[in-house]
Design an enzyme around this catalytic site. Structure first.
Site, PDB file in Angstrom:
ATOM      1  N   ARG A 191       1.601   0.534  -5.783  1.00  0.00           N
ATOM      2  CA  ARG A 191       0.563   0.332  -6.793  1.00  0.00           C
ATOM      3  C   ARG A 191      -0.826   0.801  -6.370  1.00  0.00           C
ATOM      4  NH1 ARG A 191       1.726  -5.863  -7.350  1.00  0.00           N
ATOM      5  NH2 ARG A 191       2.218  -5.451  -5.164  1.00  0.00           N
ATOM      6  N   SER A 192      -1.291   0.380  -5.186  1.00  0.00           N
ATOM      7  CA  SER A 192      -2.689   0.716  -4.846  1.00  0.00           C
ATOM      8  C   SER A 192      -2.910   2.200  -4.542  1.00  0.00           C
ATOM      9  CB  SER A 192      -3.249  -0.197  -3.750  1.00  0.00           C
ATOM     10  OG  SER A 192      -2.528  -0.093  -2.557  1.00  0.00           O
ATOM     11  N   ASN A 246       0.828  -1.220   0.000  1.00  0.00           N
ATOM     12  CA  ASN A 246       0.000   0.000   0.000  1.00  0.00           C
ATOM     13  C   ASN A 246       0.860   1.268   0.000  1.00  0.00           C
ATOM     14  OD1 ASN A 246      -2.441   1.696   2.108  1.00  0.00           O
ATOM     15  ND2 ASN A 246      -2.525   1.439  -0.086  1.00  0.00           N
ATOM     16  N   ASP A 253       4.764  -5.493  -9.344  1.00  0.00           N
ATOM     17  CA  ASP A 253       5.310  -4.784  -8.190  1.00  0.00           C
ATOM     18  C   ASP A 253       6.567  -4.007  -8.602  1.00  0.00           C
ATOM     19  OD1 ASP A 253       6.332  -4.003  -5.777  1.00  0.00           O
ATOM     20  OD2 ASP A 253       6.189  -5.986  -4.832  1.00  0.00           O
TER      21      ASP A 253
HETATM   22  P1  4NP Z   1       3.240  -2.218  -3.404  1.00  0.00           P
HETATM   23  O1  4NP Z   1       4.830  -2.406  -3.435  1.00  0.00           O
HETATM   24  O2  4NP Z   1       2.667  -3.568  -3.001  1.00  0.00           O
HETATM   25  O3  4NP Z   1       2.901  -1.865  -4.810  1.00  0.00           O
HETATM   26  O4  4NP Z   1       2.958  -1.119  -2.401  1.00  0.00           O
HETATM   27  C1  4NP Z   1       5.556  -2.876  -2.325  1.00  0.00           C
HETATM   28  C2  4NP Z   1       5.897  -2.007  -1.327  1.00  0.00           C
HETATM   29  C3  4NP Z   1       6.629  -2.464  -0.240  1.00  0.00           C
HETATM   30  C4  4NP Z   1       7.011  -3.788  -0.178  1.00  0.00           C
HETATM   31  C5  4NP Z   1       6.659  -4.671  -1.190  1.00  0.00           C
HETATM   32  C6  4NP Z   1       5.918  -4.214  -2.263  1.00  0.00           C
HETATM   33  N1  4NP Z   1       7.790  -4.247   0.928  1.00  0.00           N
HETATM   34  O5  4NP Z   1       8.203  -5.425   0.902  1.00  0.00           O
HETATM   35  O6  4NP Z   1       8.013  -3.478   1.872  1.00  0.00           O
END
Ligand code: 4NP
Length: 165
Positions: free
Chosen positions: A22-23, A19, A134
């Site tokens: 992407r979201s 969060n 991602d």
């Molecule tokens: P999101 O990307 O799912 O698009 O917000 C990511 C943000 C952080 C992490 C993984 C994906 N993380 O592992 O902290």
């Protein structure tokens, strides 16, 4: 409030893992699209993550930078998706297949589970993606790709949820 377009606003929750990339970008893109149509007040648009590492944080600095270059200010504060969200929203839109699997596990009932839809369903087939990838461990191209997919995909999502039934 205007009913000029003869649409009924929906309640949409975009969900990814962290969060912070992407979201919240999907939330910003969708809100901008609705603002352009003068329908922002008729809809409820939010985002959440399946993970809890970044609760309370603004979106990732890189995501905010790339979004700002397209005129989008992302000011969402990270939160984790919860079972109440299945009551609060009409559609819960997951960015990839892991998000969808995690949401299905969280859904408290079959009716709740029916609200889950993959964002991949609304992506331009020509772009060759069945999910929003991602960008967290990617370079600038990853963030640009997410925004490209979402700017087109949110228009298709808008059409899909406003023309049904
Ligand atoms: P999101 O990307 O799912 O698009 O917000 C990511 C943000 C952080 C992490 C993984 C994906 N993380 O592992 O902290």
């Amino acid at each position: 409030m205007s009913n000029y377009h003869n649409t009924t606003g929906k309640r949409l929750l975009f969900v990814c893992l962290g969060n912070i990339c992407r979201s919240p970008a999907a939330e910003g893109v969708m809100k901008a699209l609705l603002r352009q149509k003068g329908e922002e007040d008729e809809w409820e648009i939010d985002s959440a993550g399946t993970g809890r590492w970044h609760i309370g944080d603004l979106p990732d600095r890189r995501m905010r930078l790339h979004a700002r270059q397209r005129g989008l200010e992302l000011d969402h504060r990270c939160r984790q998706v919860c079972t109440d969200d299945f009551d609060r929203f009409d559609y819960i839109i997951g960015m990839d297949s892991q998000n969808i699997a995690d949401l299905r596990e969280l859904a408290p009932s079959p009716e709740a589970e029916a609200k889950i839809i993959p964002m991949g369903r609304f992506l331009d087939p020509i772009k060759g993606f069945d999910h929003v990838p991602d960008p967290y461990y990617e370079g600038a191209e990853g963030f640009e790709l997410v925004l490209d997919l979402l700017q087109d995909g949110c228009q298709r999502l808008y059409r899909a949820v406003t023309t049904e039934k």
